[in-house]
Design an enzyme around this catalytic site. Structure first.
Site, short mmCIF file in Angstrom:
data_model
loop_
_atom_site.label_atom_id
_atom_site.label_comp_id
_atom_site.label_asym_id
_atom_site.label_seq_id
_atom_site.Cartn_x
_atom_site.Cartn_y
_atom_site.Cartn_z
N GLU A 82 -6.66 -7.96 -0.78
CA GLU A 82 -7.09 -7.97 0.62
C GLU A 82 -8.56 -7.58 0.73
O GLU A 82 -9.04 -6.73 -0.02
CB GLU A 82 -6.31 -6.93 1.45
CG GLU A 82 -4.86 -7.18 1.67
CD GLU A 82 -4.23 -6.07 2.53
OE1 GLU A 82 -4.97 -5.41 3.28
OE2 GLU A 82 -3.03 -5.86 2.41
N GLU A 119 0.81 -1.23 0.00
CA GLU A 119 0.00 0.00 0.00
C GLU A 119 0.85 1.27 0.00
O GLU A 119 0.79 2.07 0.94
CB GLU A 119 -0.97 0.00 1.18
CG GLU A 119 -2.03 -1.07 1.06
CD GLU A 119 -3.17 -0.91 2.07
OE1 GLU A 119 -2.95 -0.28 3.12
OE2 GLU A 119 -4.27 -1.40 1.79
C1 GLA Z 1 -4.24 -2.63 4.69
C2 GLA Z 1 -2.87 -3.24 4.83
C3 GLA Z 1 -2.83 -4.42 5.73
C4 GLA Z 1 -3.72 -4.23 6.93
C5 GLA Z 1 -5.10 -3.92 6.47
C6 GLA Z 1 -6.09 -3.78 7.59
O1 GLA Z 1 -4.93 -3.04 3.61
O2 GLA Z 1 -2.30 -3.56 3.59
O3 GLA Z 1 -1.49 -4.60 6.12
O4 GLA Z 1 -3.23 -3.19 7.69
O5 GLA Z 1 -5.08 -2.71 5.78
O6 GLA Z 1 -7.36 -3.44 7.10
#
Ligand code: GLA
Ligand code: ZN
Length: 680
Positions: free
Chosen positions: A306, A150
């Site tokens: 995710e 991210e």
């Molecule tokens: C993001 C991050 C993860 C985690 C999630 C929690 O997407 O990439 O490492 O912190 O949020 O929602």
């Protein structure tokens, strides 16, 4: 296919065995098998463990994880760990630490915390990526590389300032050109030396999301997006040198404002993204975001990297996903182009800020939980689906244009109204199409318009070179183009195109706008239809902005009903070549939008996938000329659709379906075109 090693919809997610002991690992493997999990995203935040000091690298734990997972049929989405630097590095080389928007030098802490122009960060990140590639290049479990995590956030340190000046020299060639692009004679800002230029933060030009100088602030956003992209590319190159055939991605965040994802996607083998809607996010907003992620690489399938199996921890109110909703939202992603369904995370951690974030394996530690059961059932289904959906495409005749730089420019514009939100305006158009089940692509300004019949570019405030000409050619050959108020106003540097708004779009639209009125919160004007136009008649509300326009060949199909500009055109259409160009001079209410988009689709011959009741989403992917239809019920009650005489096969049960199909509350039905029962 993303990687032929795993020819099915990948199922799994982030896994952090380093937070657990060996006994737990064995349990993890057992439960992964029960849940049908075949991919684990590992090594996301392990830099400090792998590299305890400057010279030492220790891969023993990661070796063991990779082997253990692979032995039990779980492949690795192998991250490079550069999303958070080790504490020793921050202490020894403070250049890795960012300076924030308030001008404060950060200390060690958090994550996504490295200055993208830090020589130390770049050196060690590249080295780590190279070592990982060497180490695991022949590991049979290696499925895909996951660079950092991210990417995001900006830095305003002196290294960034110096790199910004280099970036400016490259973009503009001379200081003269910079001064012109930024209109620096305003407020006596003329620069005589590149060294006089400083990053626009709260110590200089910006406060909150506002700025004195749009040109400077826009370029700083471009520069920071490029700087982070450069970090990604450095790692990408190291990985590709050693493993040219292993795909590389990094996880994006949908409409995340700070990075120009269209620029990023060019350097990604496959787009992946993290989907975290809250309980009240409209289904159409999530759908639009999936479509945008698919649009980043012109329709290529993407990865759902995710989502939470149950709840988030970082929203103000972290509602549980109701029974069935995790499955529903997983298939919504698949319906719109995802070839993976992955979670954050596989096992819930016990300490720090994500311990209340949902996971496949909850704190209780066994499989007898609602969440685990739902995850295991979905895992079983994805096994049944096999490769039947993989690589299927989404075919759309309608497209909505979205542009990150335009968003920056609108957000920074300083007038005419703080109520103007670019993403919301885009969503209004998308939502109207979504409600009709009209398949829509979200495309960038560089995308070809050739395959579309309807192209909508809401609030195209910043016109990039060549875009107007592309629109003209599109309309000339018979396309329908729609744009709105506050379009065609400025060039790439946020300098106004003089001679009447909407600048270069004037010709194709056949109008010019003289003034722009901003309405107060709750205030509306009326959009009065000139008679009945298809699904539209009577009057509607317009809000936020009202352009005061004059016709130059276009026809007014509606006029304003109030105020001193009552009677002036509010919605116009211009015949141009074989096609039509529409201008919507204000932000209309939902009823207008629905009728308006229906008219446009009817006229352009764009058919909805299916007529469904409110809340029942229909989406189609096409593979080998056959349609795969997803019916996704976002309602709390069962509902259904009539498939008429066409024959379909239920992808999960193998049953032949035709006529009325019922979809349970929060349920999903996946239908393959044709009767395949004889194949069983
Ligand atoms: C993001 C991050 C993860 C985690 C999630 C929690 O997407 O990439 O490492 O912190 O949020 O929602
Ligand atoms: Zn910096």
């Amino acid at each position: 296919m993303i990687n032929e090693k795993l020819p099915k919809i990948w199922y799994g997610g982030d896994y952090n065995p380093e937070q657990w002991d060996a006994e737990t690992w064995a349990e993890d493997n057992r439960m992964f098998k029960l849940a049908g999990i075949d991919v684990a995203t590992v090594n996301v935040f392990s830099w400090a463990l792998i590299q305890p000091d400057e010279e030492t690298y220790d891969f023993a734990a990661l070796d063991a994880t990779m082997d253990r997972l692979y032995k039990d049929g779980v492949y690795a989405c192998l991250a490079t760990s550069t999303g958070a630097h080790p504490a020793w590095m921050a202490k020894r080389y403070p250049d890795v630490l960012r300076v924030d928007k308030q001008g404060r030098k950060r200390k060690f802490g958090g994550r996504h915390n490295s200055c993208p122009n830090s020589p130390t960060f770049r050196k060690y990140a590249a080295r780590l990526a190279a070592k990982l590639a060497e180490r695991y290049k022949d590991h049979p479990g290696l499925l895909i590389w996951h660079v950092s995590n991210e990417y995001g956030g900006y830095c305003y340190c002196d290294n960034c300032a110096a790199a910004f000046r280099v970036w400016l020299k490259r973009r503009y060639g001379s200081l003269d050109a910079v001064n012109r692009a930024w209109n620096t004679r305003f407020w006596g800002h003329t620069f005589y030396d590149f060294d006089e230029i400083v990053p626009p933060n709260e110590l200089s030009e910006e406060w909150g999301n506002r700025t004195n100088f749009q040109g400077i602030s826009l370029d700083y956003r471009r520069f920071q997006s490029d700087s982070l992209l450069e970090c990604y590319k450095i790692e990408y190159d190291e990985l590709k040198k050693v493993t040219p055939d292993v795909p590389v991605t990094t996880n994006l965040m949908g409409f995340y404002p700070e990075l120009d994802y269209f620029a990023w996607a060019k350097h990604m083998d496959v787009v992946s993204w993290d989907n975290y809607p809250s309980i009240d996010t409209p289904a159409s907003f999530t759908a639009m975001t999936h479509d945008l992620m698919r649009g980043l690489k012109s329709g290529q399938p993407f990865m759902l990297m995710e989502q939470t199996p149950s709840q988030q921890n970082w929203q103000p109110y972290n509602a549980l996903k109701r029974p069935g909703v995790m499955r529903l939202w997983s298939y919504q992603a698949v319906a719109r182009g995802a070839d993976t369904v992955m979670f954050f995370q596989l096992r819930r951690s016990i300490g720090a800020c994500e311990k209340y974030h949902g996971a496949v394996i909850e704190h209780v530690g066994h499989e007898h939980t609602r969440v685990f059961r739902e995850c295991a059932e979905l895992g079983r289904e994805l096994g049944v689906l096999g490769d039947s959906i993989l690589d299927a495409r989404v075919e759309s005749k309608a497209a909505i244009v979205y542009d990150w730089e335009n968003r920056w420019a609108v957000d920074l514009s300083s007038g005419p109204s703080v109520a103007l939100n670019y993403v919301d305006e885009v969503h209004k158009y998308y939502d109207a199409l979504f409600r009709m089940n009209v398949q829509t692509d979200m495309i960038g300004v560089e995308e070809s318009l050739e395959k579309y019949d309807l192209v909508i570019a809401p609030v195209m405030y910043m016109l990039k070179p060549g875009f107007a000409a592309k629109v003209e050619a599109f309309v000339k050959r018979g396309g329908t183009f729609v744009t709105t108020f506050f379009s065609g106003i400025v060039n790439e540097s946020d300098l106004v195109t003089c001679g009447g708004y909407p600048g270069e779009l004037r010709k194709v639209l056949g109008i010019w706008a003289e003034e722009i009125d901003a309405l107060l919160p709750g205030q509306t004007n009326k959009i009065v239809m000139n008679g009945t136009v298809g699904a539209l008649s009577g009057q509607y509300d317009g809000s936020i902005l009202c352009d005061l326009i004059h016709l130059e060949g276009a026809e007014a199909i509606a006029t304003y009903g109030e105020d001193f500009y009552k009677g002036m055109p509010a919605v116009t259409v211009n015949k141009y070549g074989e096609g039509e160009a529409w201008y919507v001079a204000t932000s209309p209410d939902k009823a207008f939008m629905q009728g308006f988009l229906k008219n446009l689709c009817d006229k352009a011959g764009i058919r909805p996938i299916l007529d469904t009741p409110e809340g029942l989403e229909a989406a189609v992917r096409t593979k080998d000329g056959k349609r795969i239809l997803f019916l996704l019920n976002h309602n709390k009650t069962a509902t259904g659709a009539d498939m008429g005489e066409s024959v379909w096969t239920d992808a999960l049960t193998g049953e032949t379906r035709r006529g009325a199909v019922e979809v349970p509350a929060h349920g999903v039905v996946i239908l393959m075109e044709g009767d395949a029962s004889h194949v069983q």
